[in-house]
Design a protein around this motif. Structure first.
Motif, PDB file in Angstrom:
ATOM      1  N   GLY A 189       0.826  -1.196   0.000  1.00  0.00           N
ATOM      2  CA  GLY A 189       0.000   0.000   0.000  1.00  0.00           C
ATOM      3  C   GLY A 189       0.864   1.249   0.000  1.00  0.00           C
ATOM      4  N   PRO A 190       0.228   2.429  -0.016  1.00  0.00           N
ATOM      5  CA  PRO A 190       0.977   3.681  -0.187  1.00  0.00           C
ATOM      6  C   PRO A 190       1.859   4.053   0.997  1.00  0.00           C
ATOM      7  N   GLU A 191       1.678   3.414   2.141  1.00  0.00           N
ATOM      8  CA  GLU A 191       2.528   3.706   3.299  1.00  0.00           C
ATOM      9  C   GLU A 191       3.813   2.885   3.283  1.00  0.00           C
ATOM     10  N   PHE A 192       3.971   2.046   2.246  1.00  0.00           N
ATOM     11  CA  PHE A 192       5.125   1.154   2.142  1.00  0.00           C
ATOM     12  C   PHE A 192       5.961   1.523   0.926  1.00  0.00           C
ATOM     13  N   TYR A 193       7.241   1.225   1.009  1.00  0.00           N
ATOM     14  CA  TYR A 193       8.085   1.329  -0.169  1.00  0.00           C
ATOM     15  C   TYR A 193       7.668   0.258  -1.169  1.00  0.00           C
ATOM     16  N   ARG A 194       7.740   0.613  -2.443  1.00  0.00           N
ATOM     17  CA  ARG A 194       7.591  -0.377  -3.503  1.00  0.00           C
ATOM     18  C   ARG A 194       8.973  -0.919  -3.839  1.00  0.00           C
ATOM     19  N   ARG A 195       9.128  -2.222  -3.794  1.00  0.00           N
ATOM     20  CA  ARG A 195      10.403  -2.863  -4.068  1.00  0.00           C
ATOM     21  C   ARG A 195      10.259  -3.779  -5.280  1.00  0.00           C
ATOM     22  N   THR A 196      11.381  -4.068  -5.918  1.00  0.00           N
ATOM     23  CA  THR A 196      11.389  -4.953  -7.079  1.00  0.00           C
ATOM     24  C   THR A 196      12.509  -5.970  -6.942  1.00  0.00           C
ATOM     25  N   LYS A 197      12.173  -7.215  -7.183  1.00  0.00           N
ATOM     26  CA  LYS A 197      13.170  -8.281  -7.283  1.00  0.00           C
ATOM     27  C   LYS A 197      13.220  -8.764  -8.720  1.00  0.00           C
TER      28      LYS A 197
ATOM     29  N   ASP B   6     -13.897   4.843  -4.516  1.00  0.00           N
ATOM     30  CA  ASP B   6     -14.942   4.345  -5.417  1.00  0.00           C
ATOM     31  C   ASP B   6     -14.393   3.204  -6.269  1.00  0.00           C
ATOM     32  N   PHE B   7     -13.866   2.210  -5.584  1.00  0.00           N
ATOM     33  CA  PHE B   7     -13.316   1.011  -6.228  1.00  0.00           C
ATOM     34  C   PHE B   7     -14.448   0.041  -6.544  1.00  0.00           C
ATOM     35  N   PRO B   8     -14.483  -0.601  -7.705  1.00  0.00           N
ATOM     36  CA  PRO B   8     -13.608  -0.457  -8.861  1.00  0.00           C
ATOM     37  C   PRO B   8     -14.311   0.316  -9.981  1.00  0.00           C
ATOM     38  N   CYS B   9     -14.808   1.495  -9.646  1.00  0.00           N
ATOM     39  CA  CYS B   9     -15.566   2.283 -10.616  1.00  0.00           C
ATOM     40  C   CYS B   9     -14.741   3.457 -11.119  1.00  0.00           C
ATOM     41  N   ILE B  10     -14.563   4.492 -10.298  1.00  0.00           N
ATOM     42  CA  ILE B  10     -13.686   5.571 -10.730  1.00  0.00           C
ATOM     43  C   ILE B  10     -12.257   5.058 -10.840  1.00  0.00           C
ATOM     44  N   TYR B  11     -11.822   4.311  -9.850  1.00  0.00           N
ATOM     45  CA  TYR B  11     -10.499   3.681  -9.872  1.00  0.00           C
ATOM     46  C   TYR B  11     -10.659   2.177  -9.644  1.00  0.00           C
ATOM     47  N   ASP B  12     -10.039   1.383 -10.526  1.00  0.00           N
ATOM     48  CA  ASP B  12     -10.029  -0.053 -10.266  1.00  0.00           C
ATOM     49  C   ASP B  12      -8.616  -0.571 -10.036  1.00  0.00           C
ATOM     50  N   ASP B  13      -7.640   0.351  -9.899  1.00  0.00           N
ATOM     51  CA  ASP B  13      -6.259  -0.064  -9.659  1.00  0.00           C
ATOM     52  C   ASP B  13      -6.142  -0.845  -8.354  1.00  0.00           C
ATOM     53  N   LYS B  14      -6.683  -0.259  -7.292  1.00  0.00           N
ATOM     54  CA  LYS B  14      -6.602  -0.881  -5.970  1.00  0.00           C
ATOM     55  C   LYS B  14      -7.503  -0.100  -5.028  1.00  0.00           C
ATOM     56  N   VAL B  15      -7.849  -0.693  -3.908  1.00  0.00           N
ATOM     57  CA  VAL B  15      -8.595   0.021  -2.878  1.00  0.00           C
ATOM     58  C   VAL B  15      -7.630   0.960  -2.158  1.00  0.00           C
ATOM     59  N   GLY B  16      -8.183   1.939  -1.465  1.00  0.00           N
ATOM     60  CA  GLY B  16      -7.345   2.805  -0.646  1.00  0.00           C
ATOM     61  C   GLY B  16      -6.577   3.860  -1.392  1.00  0.00           C
ATOM     62  N   LEU B  17      -6.940   4.148  -2.654  1.00  0.00           N
ATOM     63  CA  LEU B  17      -6.298   5.254  -3.349  1.00  0.00           C
ATOM     64  C   LEU B  17      -6.778   6.597  -2.809  1.00  0.00           C
ATOM     65  N   GLY B  18      -7.935   6.596  -2.167  1.00  0.00           N
ATOM     66  CA  GLY B  18      -8.419   7.741  -1.409  1.00  0.00           C
ATOM     67  C   GLY B  18      -8.707   7.268   0.005  1.00  0.00           C
ATOM     68  N   ARG B  19      -8.188   7.994   0.999  1.00  0.00           N
ATOM     69  CA  ARG B  19      -8.288   7.522   2.388  1.00  0.00           C
ATOM     70  C   ARG B  19      -8.660   8.661   3.328  1.00  0.00           C
ATOM     71  N   SER B  20      -9.302   8.281   4.417  1.00  0.00           N
ATOM     72  CA  SER B  20      -9.442   9.158   5.571  1.00  0.00           C
ATOM     73  C   SER B  20      -8.587   8.577   6.689  1.00  0.00           C
ATOM     74  N   TYR B  21      -7.786   9.429   7.311  1.00  0.00           N
ATOM     75  CA  TYR B  21      -7.001   9.039   8.479  1.00  0.00           C
ATOM     76  C   TYR B  21      -7.641   9.662   9.703  1.00  0.00           C
TER      77      TYR B  21
END
Length: 753
Positions: A297-305, A530-545
């Motif tokens: 998720g967005p709070e994590f680094y994206r890594r690649t192997k 609004d998953f997977p309508c406006i965005y279907d990439d992943k959940v949590g692209l818009g968040r409330s903290y």
């Protein structure tokens, strides 16, 4: 002259051979470049979408071909590029007879996976019927597969053995279900293989009954070499070293995605490049060299192997997740209150959708603390079985899934879609069918509030489009969409707890909110996907903290109502926002001042940007996706973003924040000379809810222009919504709108210039 039997036989053979000669009816000269080029672009888009993109070298070659001044030469070059991927060439002659031959593509498949091939169609008849593929080797590949219904026909073991493949034409968007009628075009054939080794398949094509050519010429026998897929166990650990779940996007050197998206079954979704795998779960991969991108998720680094998978390689791979920030350590808990299990990208099964077991994996994989799965119009009668007014039993500690409702696809939807959180009952009183619900929003909002629900508008910007990029601005939107349109009325009845942000353009969402704050109303903002309508990439692209001492669903939604939260796409954070020591969402978010004076604004701030700008954001308008992203806020030629202090909708101060993931204290001192609302933002990435600084106890009447805008907006909204309100409800709606007009007239009189 009479013919001998031998002469007649020779004549027949010659005729038969002549009939079989490949006609090649469409030549480069006869195919116009413009429609052919558009089809090639559509093909490129489709192949990328389904996880088997053309190599970059071919994309570049296509661009060069399209730049040629000689159109015939351009068409020829485009065919040369695509022909190397053609498994079958189909010729439709002038009489609509179909015959086929094998193309240049290597007939290679992968065990328990899907590969895409092109089918080249020379359409001498201009046929616009669907291109149909048939094979006796295609069909159910087992007597019964998990999650599948019983086959419609009774299969024997011999049937199953022979049916080792599944062949289908890919007709989903952006591809079309029918041929275009152009002289040359390319279609996509997808082939799934159950087995490995060598297998042959008889493949036939037609464009309708009676179009098959005589003499078996509409089918070919293709021998496939099928690579063995090896089960690879994934070991996943979170930042604490505990077994976890992560997202994985797996590509080979050719850019092909595994498992192939087009043939995925839940819990893997075909519209996402990634899959979610928990510790100990597997993927199957043929021998090759792979790039595996993973994250949490967005709070994590994206890594690649990057690594080979081959005969003597390890069958187990380890992945360690690493956070760049953990807001929960500061008491801030993330949530996405607009997630769907049916409709939009789920539409392949429109009467049901997917199950809670599939949705919880999305929530866990993106490390959402709260995921509200909203049942709505599509699949309402099926999905509502999962509503219980309690957290779903699949919820885990600090990962809560709860079913609630979006009022969308209902009679009131034209006035704005509604999010109802914390419902005790999901059927409107006196109704058994969706079409019996009210035809405007206010009664639905008030019904939700009466049962203790937290209620508001979703995808707020739809219908509030303006040309300006200023906040606030005074353009009058159409109020002709499904966002926070009737909000302008309902807020005057104290019937709206929040409006949603992050999933529509920021200016459209925030402008109406700023105006209503400027005249003294206190609805809050929340973040949604609004998953997977406006965005279907992943959940949590818009968040409330939301800041909480203890995470519960009820506490979290009450935090949204009380404004004890900030909104974000997860890549920037504005924690512990306070004015004179009063934190947002506490003490009614009020700071009481005796006379004009300076106040001190404090917050813990953090953001994360890659060191180098993402070029895909260059020249990207604010009304283009992604609408909210920290990359949009980058100060040019830096790794910094501006944190702006907002007073009554205007940015009055700004400090740059180094977006390296570190949490930094930030302090502003600002003079407040009248009752005002104060907020912080990193636009368009994150935004706090407001704190209300009340000078000498006076209410906020910050802008007469805002009050006048709101008054005019009521009439504009009525002009669009009234025609779709039932006659039986129109008098009540008219009174509610008249009430709003009178409230705003009073606010105009009370407001400063």
């Amino acid at each position: 002259m009479s013919s001998t039997p031998l002469q007649f036989l020779r004549y027949s053979v010659i005729c038969s051979v002549a009939a079989f000669v490949w006609t090649g009816l469409a030549t480069a000269a006869s195919v116009p470049l413009q429609p052919f080029a558009q089809q090639v672009r559509r093909l490129e888009d489709a192949l990328s979408y389904i996880g088997q993109p053309l190599p970059m070298a071919d994309h570049a070659a296509i661009n060069r071909a399209l730049a040629l001044t000689d159109e015939s030469q351009a068409v020829t070059k485009l065919q040369e590029i695509l022909d190397q991927y053609v498994l079958v060439e189909v010729d439709i002659n002038a009489e609509s007879r179909v015959k086929v031959r094998q193309g240049k593509a290597k007939p290679e498949l992968v065990e328990k996976g899907t590969r895409m091939f092109l089918v080249k169609v020379s359409n001498g008849a201009g046929v616009t019927a669907p291109l149909v593929v048939e094979s006796p080797n295609s069909g159910p590949t087992s007597l019964r597969s998990r999650g599948e219904k019983e086959p419609a026909i009774e299969l024997t073991q011999e049937h199953v053995k022979e049916r080792w493949a599944n062949l289908e034409m890919y007709h989903d968007p952006p591809m079309a279900p029918r041929l275009s009628g152009l002289g040359i075009e390319y279609q996509i054939l997808q082939i799934y293989s159950r087995d490995h080794g060598q297998r042959s398949a008889k493949i036939a094509f037609n464009v309708g009954q009676g179009t098959q050519d005589i003499g078996f010429r509409n089918d070919i026998l293709v021998l496939f070499n099928i690579e063995q897929a090896r089960p690879i166990t994934l070991r996943v650990r979170d930042e604490k070293g505990e077994p976890s779940i992560a997202s994985f996007t797996i590509k080979d050197l050719q850019g092909r995605i595994y498992p192939n998206p087009s043939k995925r079954l839940a819990p893997d979704f075909p519209f996402q490049p990634q899959v979610y795998r928990a510790d100990g779960e597997q993927v199957r991969l043929p021998d090759g060299y792979y790039s595996i991108e993973y994250g949490g998720g967005p709070e994590f680094y994206r890594r690649t192997k990057e690594l080979p998978i081959e005969g003597n390689a390890p069958r187990e791979l380890s992945f360690q997740l690493q956070r760049w920030i953990d807001p929960s350590k500061y008491g801030w808990w993330s949530g996405d209150h607009h997630v769907h299990a049916s409709g939009c990208s789920h539409y392949k099964n429109p009467t049901e959708g997917v199950h809670p077991e599939d949705m919880i994996r999305q929530i866990l994989g993106e490390n959402l603390n709260i995921g509200a799965v909203l049942t709505w119009g599509p699949s309402w009668y099926y999905q509502k079985q999962f509503f219980s007014s309690k957290d779903h039993q699949l919820s885990k500690a600090e990962r809560v899934m709860h079913y609630d409702v979006e009022v969308s696809g209902f009679p009131s939807s034209h006035a704005g879609h509604l999010v109802l959180l914390g419902l005790q009952e999901d059927d409107y009183p006196g109704t058994t069918r969706v079409d019996e619900w009210p035809s405007w929003d206010l009664p639905v909002l008030q019904w939700g509030q009466r049962q203790g629900a937290i209620v508001g508008f979703s995808h707020s910007g739809w219908g509030l489009q303006v040309k300006s990029d200023k906040l606030p601005n005074y353009e009058m939107p159409g109020f002709d969409g499904i966002g926070a349109n009737e909000f302008i009325v309902d807020v005057t009845h104290d019937a709206v707890d929040f409006i949603s942000t992050v999933d529509t353009p920021s200016v459209w969402e925030l402008n109406i909110w700023y105006h209503t704050l400027n005249v003294g109303f206190r609805s809050r903002v929340s973040g949604e996907t609004d998953f997977p309508c406006i965005y279907d990439d992943k959940v949590g692209l818009g968040r409330s903290y939301v800041k909480l001492d203890r995470l519960t669903y009820q506490g979290w939604i009450e935090g949204v109502r009380d404004g004890r939260c900030y909104v974000s796409e997860g890549k920037s954070h504005l924690m512990d926002f306070a004015v004179n020591g009063v934190e947002v969402g506490t003490n009614d978010s009020e700071v009481h001042l005796k006379g004009p004076q300076k106040v001190r604004v404090t917050a813990k701030t953090a953001a994360f940007l890659d060191r180098y700008p993402d070029p895909t954001f260059f020249d990207l308008g604010y009304a283009e996706k992604p609408y909210w992203d920290v990359e949009r806020a980058r100060v040019p030629n830096t790794r910094e973003v501006p944190v702006e202090l907002i007073v009554n909708g205007e940015a009055v101060a700004s400090q740059n924040l180094l977006a390296d993931g570190q949490v930094r204290e930030m302090v502003f001192d600002v003079s407040i000379d009248k009752s005002s609302w104060i907020a912080l933002r990193i636009l368009p990435s994150s935004h706090t809810n407001p704190i209300f600084a009340l000078v000498d106890g006076k209410p906020i009447r910050a802008s007469r222009r805002s009050a006048e805008w709101c008054l005019a907006a009521v009439s504009q909204c009525w002009s669009q919504k009234a025609p779709r309100i039932r006659d039986s409800e129109k008098d009540a709606a008219q009174k509610a709108y008249d009430h709003a007009r009178e409230v705003y007239r009073q606010r105009v009189r009370e407001s400063s210039l």
